[in-house]
Design a protein around this motif. Sequence first.
Motif, PDB file in Angstrom:
ATOM      1  N   ASP A   1       3.699   2.899   4.518  1.00 37.49           N
ATOM      2  CA  ASP A   1       2.763   1.993   3.851  1.00 37.49           C
ATOM      3  C   ASP A   1       1.770   1.342   4.813  1.00 37.49           C
ATOM      4  OD1 ASP A   1       4.350   0.170   5.199  1.00 37.49           O
ATOM      5  OD2 ASP A   1       5.336  -0.610   3.410  1.00 37.49           O
ATOM      6  N   GLY A   2       1.644   1.902   6.026  1.00 39.20           N
ATOM      7  CA  GLY A   2       0.733   1.351   7.015  1.00 39.20           C
ATOM      8  C   GLY A   2       1.344   0.303   7.920  1.00 39.20           C
ATOM      9  N   THR A   3       2.507  -0.195   7.553  1.00 42.57           N
ATOM     10  CA  THR A   3       3.246  -1.154   8.374  1.00 42.57           C
ATOM     11  C   THR A   3       4.231  -0.384   9.250  1.00 42.57           C
ATOM     12  OG1 THR A   3       5.172  -1.490   6.940  1.00 42.57           O
ATOM     13  CG2 THR A   3       3.147  -2.676   6.352  1.00 42.57           C
ATOM     14  N   PRO A   4       5.040  -1.073  10.055  1.00 47.48           N
ATOM     15  CA  PRO A   4       6.081  -0.367  10.805  1.00 47.48           C
ATOM     16  C   PRO A   4       7.243   0.128   9.931  1.00 47.48           C
ATOM     17  CG  PRO A   4       5.506  -2.442  11.881  1.00 47.48           C
ATOM     18  CD  PRO A   4       4.894  -2.470  10.511  1.00 47.48           C
ATOM     19  N   ASP A   5       7.252  -0.216   8.660  1.00 52.02           N
ATOM     20  CA  ASP A   5       8.387   0.126   7.796  1.00 52.02           C
ATOM     21  C   ASP A   5       8.249   1.508   7.162  1.00 52.02           C
ATOM     22  OD1 ASP A   5       9.443  -2.341   8.346  1.00 52.02           O
ATOM     23  OD2 ASP A   5       8.940  -3.229   6.408  1.00 52.02           O
ATOM     24  N   ILE A   6       9.371   2.187   7.038  1.00 56.89           N
ATOM     25  CA  ILE A   6       9.477   3.389   6.213  1.00 56.89           C
ATOM     26  C   ILE A   6      10.518   3.106   5.145  1.00 56.89           C
ATOM     27  CG2 ILE A   6      10.198   5.811   6.137  1.00 56.89           C
ATOM     28  CD1 ILE A   6       8.988   6.178   8.874  1.00 56.89           C
ATOM     29  N   ARG A   7      10.121   3.301   3.890  1.00 60.36           N
ATOM     30  CA  ARG A   7      10.999   3.026   2.756  1.00 60.36           C
ATOM     31  C   ARG A   7      11.731   4.304   2.354  1.00 60.36           C
ATOM     32  NH1 ARG A   7       6.766  -0.425  -1.116  1.00 60.36           N
ATOM     33  NH2 ARG A   7       5.501  -1.237   0.615  1.00 60.36           N
TER      34      ARG A   7
ATOM     35  N   GLY B   1      11.347  -1.040  21.467  1.00 61.26           N
ATOM     36  CA  GLY B   1      11.634  -2.360  20.923  1.00 61.26           C
ATOM     37  C   GLY B   1      10.476  -3.050  20.245  1.00 61.26           C
ATOM     38  N   ARG B   2       9.281  -2.420  20.260  1.00 60.85           N
ATOM     39  CA  ARG B   2       8.104  -3.056  19.665  1.00 60.85           C
ATOM     40  C   ARG B   2       7.703  -2.330  18.390  1.00 60.85           C
ATOM     41  NH1 ARG B   2       4.741  -2.746  25.101  1.00 60.85           N
ATOM     42  NH2 ARG B   2       6.192  -0.991  25.313  1.00 60.85           N
ATOM     43  N   PRO B   3       7.414  -3.063  17.316  1.00 60.91           N
ATOM     44  CA  PRO B   3       7.042  -2.424  16.043  1.00 60.91           C
ATOM     45  C   PRO B   3       5.805  -1.547  16.193  1.00 60.91           C
ATOM     46  CG  PRO B   3       7.550  -4.738  15.705  1.00 60.91           C
ATOM     47  CD  PRO B   3       7.482  -4.533  17.200  1.00 60.91           C
ATOM     48  N   LEU B   4       5.847  -0.391  15.552  1.00 58.25           N
ATOM     49  CA  LEU B   4       4.741   0.567  15.598  1.00 58.25           C
ATOM     50  C   LEU B   4       4.105   0.645  14.216  1.00 58.25           C
ATOM     51  CD1 LEU B   4       3.187   2.682  17.253  1.00 58.25           C
ATOM     52  CD2 LEU B   4       4.891   4.369  16.526  1.00 58.25           C
ATOM     53  N   ILE B   5       2.844   0.208  14.112  1.00 57.92           N
ATOM     54  CA  ILE B   5       2.155   0.177  12.824  1.00 57.92           C
ATOM     55  C   ILE B   5       1.361   1.457  12.601  1.00 57.92           C
ATOM     56  CG2 ILE B   5       2.007  -2.331  12.851  1.00 57.92           C
ATOM     57  CD1 ILE B   5      -0.991  -1.994  13.573  1.00 57.92           C
ATOM     58  N   ASN B   6       0.699   1.523  11.442  1.00 55.17           N
ATOM     59  CA  ASN B   6      -0.216   2.609  11.089  1.00 55.17           C
ATOM     60  C   ASN B   6       0.465   3.968  10.995  1.00 55.17           C
ATOM     61  OD1 ASN B   6      -2.457   0.878  10.920  1.00 55.17           O
ATOM     62  ND2 ASN B   6      -2.831   1.049  13.109  1.00 55.17           N
TER      63      ASN B   6
ATOM     64  N   ALA C   1       5.724  11.337  12.106  1.00 57.91           N
ATOM     65  CA  ALA C   1       4.712  10.490  11.463  1.00 57.91           C
ATOM     66  C   ALA C   1       3.424  10.496  12.257  1.00 57.91           C
ATOM     67  CB  ALA C   1       5.220   9.049  11.326  1.00 57.91           C
ATOM     68  N   ASN C   2       2.310  10.848  11.608  1.00 55.66           N
ATOM     69  CA  ASN C   2       1.002  10.642  12.223  1.00 55.66           C
ATOM     70  C   ASN C   2       0.794   9.149  12.443  1.00 55.66           C
ATOM     71  OD1 ASN C   2      -0.067  13.284  10.285  1.00 55.66           O
ATOM     72  ND2 ASN C   2      -0.635  13.227  12.439  1.00 55.66           N
ATOM     73  N   ILE C   3       0.275   8.796  13.611  1.00 49.87           N
ATOM     74  CA  ILE C   3      -0.116   7.410  13.876  1.00 49.87           C
ATOM     75  C   ILE C   3      -1.620   7.337  13.662  1.00 49.87           C
ATOM     76  CG2 ILE C   3      -0.079   5.494  15.507  1.00 49.87           C
ATOM     77  CD1 ILE C   3       2.211   6.960  16.961  1.00 49.87           C
ATOM     78  N   TRP C   4      -2.027   6.694  12.590  1.00 51.43           N
ATOM     79  CA  TRP C   4      -3.423   6.678  12.161  1.00 51.43           C
ATOM     80  C   TRP C   4      -4.356   6.204  13.265  1.00 51.43           C
ATOM     81  CZ3 TRP C   4      -6.524   2.352   9.898  1.00 51.43           C
ATOM     82  CH2 TRP C   4      -7.719   2.811   9.338  1.00 51.43           C
ATOM     83  N   GLN C   5      -5.491   6.881  13.375  1.00 56.13           N
ATOM     84  CA  GLN C   5      -6.549   6.589  14.339  1.00 56.13           C
ATOM     85  C   GLN C   5      -6.146   6.950  15.770  1.00 56.13           C
ATOM     86  OE1 GLN C   5      -9.459   6.158  13.464  1.00 56.13           O
ATOM     87  NE2 GLN C   5      -9.805   4.587  11.938  1.00 56.13           N
ATOM     88  N   THR C   6      -5.106   7.764  15.933  1.00 60.10           N
ATOM     89  CA  THR C   6      -4.732   8.260  17.249  1.00 60.10           C
ATOM     90  C   THR C   6      -4.492   9.762  17.165  1.00 60.10           C
ATOM     91  OG1 THR C   6      -2.296   8.195  17.174  1.00 60.10           O
ATOM     92  CG2 THR C   6      -3.432   6.095  17.502  1.00 60.10           C
ATOM     93  N   ASP C   7      -4.279  10.380  18.331  1.00 60.46           N
ATOM     94  CA  ASP C   7      -3.942  11.799  18.412  1.00 60.46           C
ATOM     95  C   ASP C   7      -2.443  12.010  18.548  1.00 60.46           C
ATOM     96  OD1 ASP C   7      -6.651  12.742  18.391  1.00 60.46           O
ATOM     97  OD2 ASP C   7      -6.845  12.098  20.474  1.00 60.46           O
ATOM     98  N   PHE C   8      -1.655  11.008  18.184  1.00 57.64           N
ATOM     99  CA  PHE C   8      -0.218  11.064  18.397  1.00 57.64           C
ATOM    100  C   PHE C   8       0.567  11.212  17.091  1.00 57.64           C
ATOM    101  CE2 PHE C   8      -1.708   9.078  22.258  1.00 57.64           C
ATOM    102  CZ  PHE C   8      -0.872   9.572  23.235  1.00 57.64           C
TER     103      PHE C   8
ATOM    104  N   GLU D   1       0.823  -1.196   0.000  1.00 60.19           N
ATOM    105  CA  GLU D   1       0.000   0.000   0.000  1.00 60.19           C
ATOM    106  C   GLU D   1       0.862   1.253   0.000  1.00 60.19           C
ATOM    107  OE1 GLU D   1      -2.773  -0.171   3.225  1.00 60.19           O
ATOM    108  OE2 GLU D   1      -3.828  -1.923   2.397  1.00 60.19           O
ATOM    109  N   GLY D   2       0.245   2.375  -0.426  1.00 64.65           N
ATOM    110  CA  GLY D   2       0.876   3.679  -0.330  1.00 64.65           C
ATOM    111  C   GLY D   2       0.148   4.519   0.698  1.00 64.65           C
ATOM    112  N   TRP D   3       0.899   5.145   1.621  1.00 63.33           N
ATOM    113  CA  TRP D   3       0.284   5.994   2.653  1.00 63.33           C
ATOM    114  C   TRP D   3       0.889   7.404   2.597  1.00 63.33           C
ATOM    115  CZ3 TRP D   3      -2.037   3.907   7.741  1.00 63.33           C
ATOM    116  CH2 TRP D   3      -2.758   2.733   7.497  1.00 63.33           C
ATOM    117  N   GLY D   4       2.008   7.643   3.261  1.00 65.49           N
ATOM    118  CA  GLY D   4       2.572   8.990   3.332  1.00 65.49           C
ATOM    119  C   GLY D   4       3.897   9.133   2.609  1.00 65.49           C
ATOM    120  N   LEU D   5       4.245  10.392   2.313  1.00 61.41           N
ATOM    121  CA  LEU D   5       5.529  10.719   1.678  1.00 61.41           C
ATOM    122  C   LEU D   5       6.141  11.952   2.346  1.00 61.41           C
ATOM    123  CD1 LEU D   5       4.805  10.456  -2.174  1.00 61.41           C
ATOM    124  CD2 LEU D   5       6.195   8.873  -0.808  1.00 61.41           C
TER     125      LEU D   5
END
Length: 255
Positions: free
Chosen positions: A141-147, A166-171, A184-191, A126-130
């Motif tokens: 891409d919605g996963t913990p990864d940034i390309r 130490g824990r993967p952060l998604i969204n 990075a905005n964390i989707w569905q949160t205010d963070f 998927e494509g999310w932010g740039l």
Amino acid sequence: MILNSFILLISLFLPSEQRRQEDIPVYSYEIVNVYPHDTTAFTQGLFFKDGYLYESTGQVDQSTIRKVELETGNTVQVEKFPAGIFGEGIIDWGDRLIGLSWRRQTGFEWDINSFKMKGTFEYQGEGWGLTRNSTHILMSDGTPDIRFLDPETLNEVRRIEVKAQGRPLINLNELEWVDGEIFANIWQTDFIARINPENGDVIGLINLRGLLSREDIIPGYTDVLNGIAVNAEGKLFVTGKYWPKLFEIRLVKIK
């Protein structure tokens, strides 16, 4: 998966004796200025260039790229994504605007002056932010990864996995490069997460709860926080999907 992000964020506020690793600094905010924002804009991407805001919006057959005046919120130039596309983040590189689609695995390139389509490119997932720094375009891409993408070929050259204690952060959603960090905005949160671009560690969390007042929220319509931009003076701006306001804020460390 959304629940996992909430659980992770909640756990970061537990008493220190209940955590296994060093605390992550937490920031609140002060509102410096408030500007109008188009309530029909389902904000996906946001950045400043030459004094204007460039914004991409989502929803199938409603997705646009647009050039916007900060003071008035007026759109001075606009172009639609191709038919059937759910648009996502955008960023500039040279004379190009580069944008993503959500699930079509296709990106788009427009001339930054005319907004005329110049070409397309492909990616997996998927494509999310740039966002961008001086050498690469960065993509979520919605996963913990940034390309990290080569800005000329738009091919991936490396990626980082974002982790909080130490824990993967998604969204991870809309991105902005801020003083050598990834916000990075964390989707569905205010963070908003502040991320080390070298190793993916979350080095700060910005809590924007309450930024948009209840009076400005239309139940069932006003959507989540999304949209981070820094202007040439280093001032920080945030907004959200279908929000009526865009805020200039100053960060305040609270923990």
